[in-house]
Design a protein around this motif. Structure first.
Motif, PDB file in Angstrom:
ATOM      1  N   PRO A 148       0.830  -1.207   0.000  1.00 55.76           N
ATOM      2  CA  PRO A 148       0.000   0.000   0.000  1.00 55.76           C
ATOM      3  C   PRO A 148       0.858   1.248   0.000  1.00 55.76           C
ATOM      4  O   PRO A 148       1.929   1.291   0.601  1.00 55.76           O
ATOM      5  N   LYS A 149       0.380   2.277  -0.695  1.00 54.19           N
ATOM      6  CA  LYS A 149       1.119   3.523  -0.806  1.00 54.19           C
ATOM      7  C   LYS A 149       0.297   4.667  -0.243  1.00 54.19           C
ATOM      8  O   LYS A 149      -0.930   4.637  -0.241  1.00 54.19           O
ATOM      9  N   GLU A 150       1.005   5.686   0.226  1.00 53.11           N
ATOM     10  CA  GLU A 150       0.341   6.864   0.773  1.00 53.11           C
ATOM     11  C   GLU A 150      -0.538   7.506  -0.294  1.00 53.11           C
ATOM     12  O   GLU A 150      -0.179   7.593  -1.467  1.00 53.11           O
ATOM     13  N   LYS A 151      -1.728   7.963   0.127  1.00 58.62           N
ATOM     14  CA  LYS A 151      -2.661   8.622  -0.785  1.00 58.62           C
ATOM     15  C   LYS A 151      -2.920  10.048  -0.293  1.00 58.62           C
ATOM     16  O   LYS A 151      -2.937  10.310   0.908  1.00 58.62           O
ATOM     17  N   THR A 152      -3.147  10.943  -1.234  1.00 60.70           N
ATOM     18  CA  THR A 152      -3.558  12.308  -0.927  1.00 60.70           C
ATOM     19  C   THR A 152      -4.945  12.530  -1.503  1.00 60.70           C
ATOM     20  O   THR A 152      -5.138  12.393  -2.718  1.00 60.70           O
ATOM     21  N   LEU A 153      -5.913  12.845  -0.658  1.00 64.82           N
ATOM     22  CA  LEU A 153      -7.283  13.078  -1.085  1.00 64.82           C
ATOM     23  C   LEU A 153      -7.565  14.579  -1.028  1.00 64.82           C
ATOM     24  O   LEU A 153      -7.549  15.177   0.050  1.00 64.82           O
ATOM     25  N   ASP A 154      -7.787  15.179  -2.184  1.00 67.87           N
ATOM     26  CA  ASP A 154      -8.133  16.601  -2.232  1.00 67.87           C
ATOM     27  C   ASP A 154      -9.650  16.717  -2.187  1.00 67.87           C
ATOM     28  O   ASP A 154     -10.346  16.438  -3.161  1.00 67.87           O
ATOM     29  N   CYS A 155     -10.171  17.126  -1.042  1.00 67.43           N
ATOM     30  CA  CYS A 155     -11.615  17.131  -0.815  1.00 67.43           C
ATOM     31  C   CYS A 155     -12.291  18.409  -1.284  1.00 67.43           C
ATOM     32  O   CYS A 155     -13.519  18.487  -1.318  1.00 67.43           O
ATOM     33  N   GLY A 156     -11.511  19.446  -1.611  1.00 67.57           N
ATOM     34  CA  GLY A 156     -12.088  20.670  -2.134  1.00 67.57           C
ATOM     35  C   GLY A 156     -12.701  21.581  -1.093  1.00 67.57           C
ATOM     36  O   GLY A 156     -13.084  22.705  -1.407  1.00 67.57           O
ATOM     37  N   GLN A 157     -12.834  21.109   0.125  1.00 60.14           N
ATOM     38  CA  GLN A 157     -13.396  21.880   1.229  1.00 60.14           C
ATOM     39  C   GLN A 157     -12.659  21.508   2.515  1.00 60.14           C
ATOM     40  O   GLN A 157     -12.004  20.473   2.589  1.00 60.14           O
ATOM     41  N   ILE A 158     -12.769  22.362   3.529  1.00 59.15           N
ATOM     42  CA  ILE A 158     -12.195  22.044   4.832  1.00 59.15           C
ATOM     43  C   ILE A 158     -12.776  20.715   5.311  1.00 59.15           C
ATOM     44  O   ILE A 158     -13.983  20.505   5.255  1.00 59.15           O
ATOM     45  N   VAL A 159     -11.932  19.826   5.796  1.00 59.74           N
ATOM     46  CA  VAL A 159     -12.361  18.502   6.255  1.00 59.74           C
ATOM     47  C   VAL A 159     -12.453  18.513   7.777  1.00 59.74           C
ATOM     48  O   VAL A 159     -11.467  18.751   8.469  1.00 59.74           O
TER      49      VAL A 159
END
Length: 411
Positions: free
Chosen positions: A90-101
């Motif tokens: 497994p590799k690190e993922k970056t999730l761009d949610c477009g809004q404050i999480v």
């Protein structure tokens, strides 16, 4: 992202194992903030999710680095070795949610319904186990991600304001509960394309926190009020209000056997409840270690977060007095402290031994936590309370002292 490490040494106090920081500064705009409002481990301990601010969630395989994490802290993944080889590490993922999480929640790992969800939205992809991450956003949306690939599966709409917290039912049914500043909780069925199946109303203030009991029978919600609400997860109706705090309640958590509920408030207290009877069992007061400098510091011990350890023998709390505290269940004072600045949230590693905390400046810190071998008495109590309510225990033809022990009345 960068990591700062410190070697663990034998000590009663929590030791800082590692600290993760955002790798580079982001350009600020109206929808960006740097706070780490939420952190979460996957139920099997193989992934860590970090809301690192600026609309970004990091999905990090656990352990961080095998040469650093002490033995015994490694993830106990349910995936087979052959399965791992087939997909690669497994590799690190970056999730761009477009809004404050604001909120994060992993689904139980892995459930047959989640495989159906994956197959429905990705018919061209072979049917595989699917671990899901839900993210609650500033605009009221909830985004559902597939962890292994980082792909967006669903976008749930319904809330009219910030989605502050999220909680999956532990049964694996993919029922998701969301808590919002619009003063409602909403129940979603991810097996039915994310259908909204219920709206729970009654709070008069923003809902900060929601927690589903491990036996899936109850839901606790905490808003900016002095009381917390207990709901039935079977009928989605209000069971009772728990009143006892003197200020806003901001965090709540059930014990692993569902027999206890803890709530944390700006009034500097954690209250331990019997959720079945509504009885207040104990209060844990957060006393400042150093006297306040002036009158403006009267709320410096306001609580931000509380959570149970996976075996149910300890609590962790984060407060505005810049301390992480660890409490033993049977004691009224903390057994350990750790200094931390601007703490917002905390959670235990699902197999014990590590606590993760998030801060206002977007950092995540990993601390050592007590690792104990549970007594046979506690293991028996935990097993029995997983399917017996307090009233059912009290009805058993057993000695009074045994009933008191099984219902946590022996503090």
């Amino acid at each position: 992202m960068c990591a700062c490490y410190a070697k663990a040494k034998p000590s009663e106090e929590p030791l800082l194992l590692a600290e993760l920081k955002p790798g580079r500064p982001h350009q600020f705009d109206w929808k960006s903030s740097c706070e780490t409002w939420s952190v979460a481990f996957s139920p099997d301990g193989s992934w860590f999710a970090w809301s690192q601010g600026h609309c970004i969630v990091k999905l990090i395989p656990w352990p961080l680095e095998e040469h650093f994490i002490p033995k015994g802290f490694e993830a106990k993944s349910r995936s087979s070795k052959n399965d791992t080889k087939g997909r690669g590490s497994p590799k690190e993922k970056t999730l761009d949610c477009g809004q404050i999480v604001w909120g994060l929640a992993f689904s139980p790992w892995p459930s047959p319904p989640s495989r159906k969800l994956w197959a429905r939205h990705h018919p061209q992809v072979p049917d595989i186990s699917c671990l899901i991450l839900a993210t609650g956003l500033n605009d009221g949306q909830i985004k559902i991600w597939e962890v292994q690939t980082g792909l967006l599966l669903l976008n749930l709409s319904g809330h009219q304001d910030v989605v502050r917290d999220l909680s999956f039912t532990p049964s694996g049914s993919l029922i998701l509960v969301s808590a919002s500043r619009d003063k409602t909780l909403r129940i979603w069925d991810l097996n039915k394309h994310g259908k909204q199946i219920q709206v729970l109303s009654g709070h008069l203030q923003w809902v900060y926190c929601c927690s589903v009991s491990p036996d899936c029978s109850m839901l606790c919600s905490a808003a900016g009020e002095k009381s917390v609400f207990l709901w039935s997860m079977r009928s989605y109706t209000l069971i009772r209000k728990l009143e006892g705090h003197q200020s806003s309640v901001v965090s709540c958590d059930f014990s692993p056997d569902s027999a206890l509920l803890v709530t944390a408030s700006y009034d500097t207290n954690v209250i331990m409840w019997d959720p079945y009877t509504g009885e207040r069992l104990r209060s844990l007061h957060h006393t400042q270690l150093d006297p306040p400098m002036d009158d403006s510091d009267v709320h410096i011990s306001s609580l931000r977060s509380v959570c149970f350890s996976p075996e149910g023998l300890y609590l962790a709390t984060v407060a505005d007095d810049r301390l992480l505290r660890i409490w033993a269940l049977e004691l009224k004072t903390p057994i350990a402290f750790a200094p931390m600045t601007n703490g917002l949230c905390c959670t235990f590693f699902p197999h014990g031994g590590v606590i993760a905390t998030g801060t206002r400046d977007g950092h995540v810190q990993f601390w050592t936590a007590p690792r104990v071998l549970s007594s046979l008495k506690h293991l028996c109590r935990k097993a029995l309370r997983s399917f017996l309510t307090t009233y059912q225990v009290l009805a058993l033809p057993i000695p009074k002292k045994m009933k008191e022990f099984l219902t946590y009345r022996t503090f």
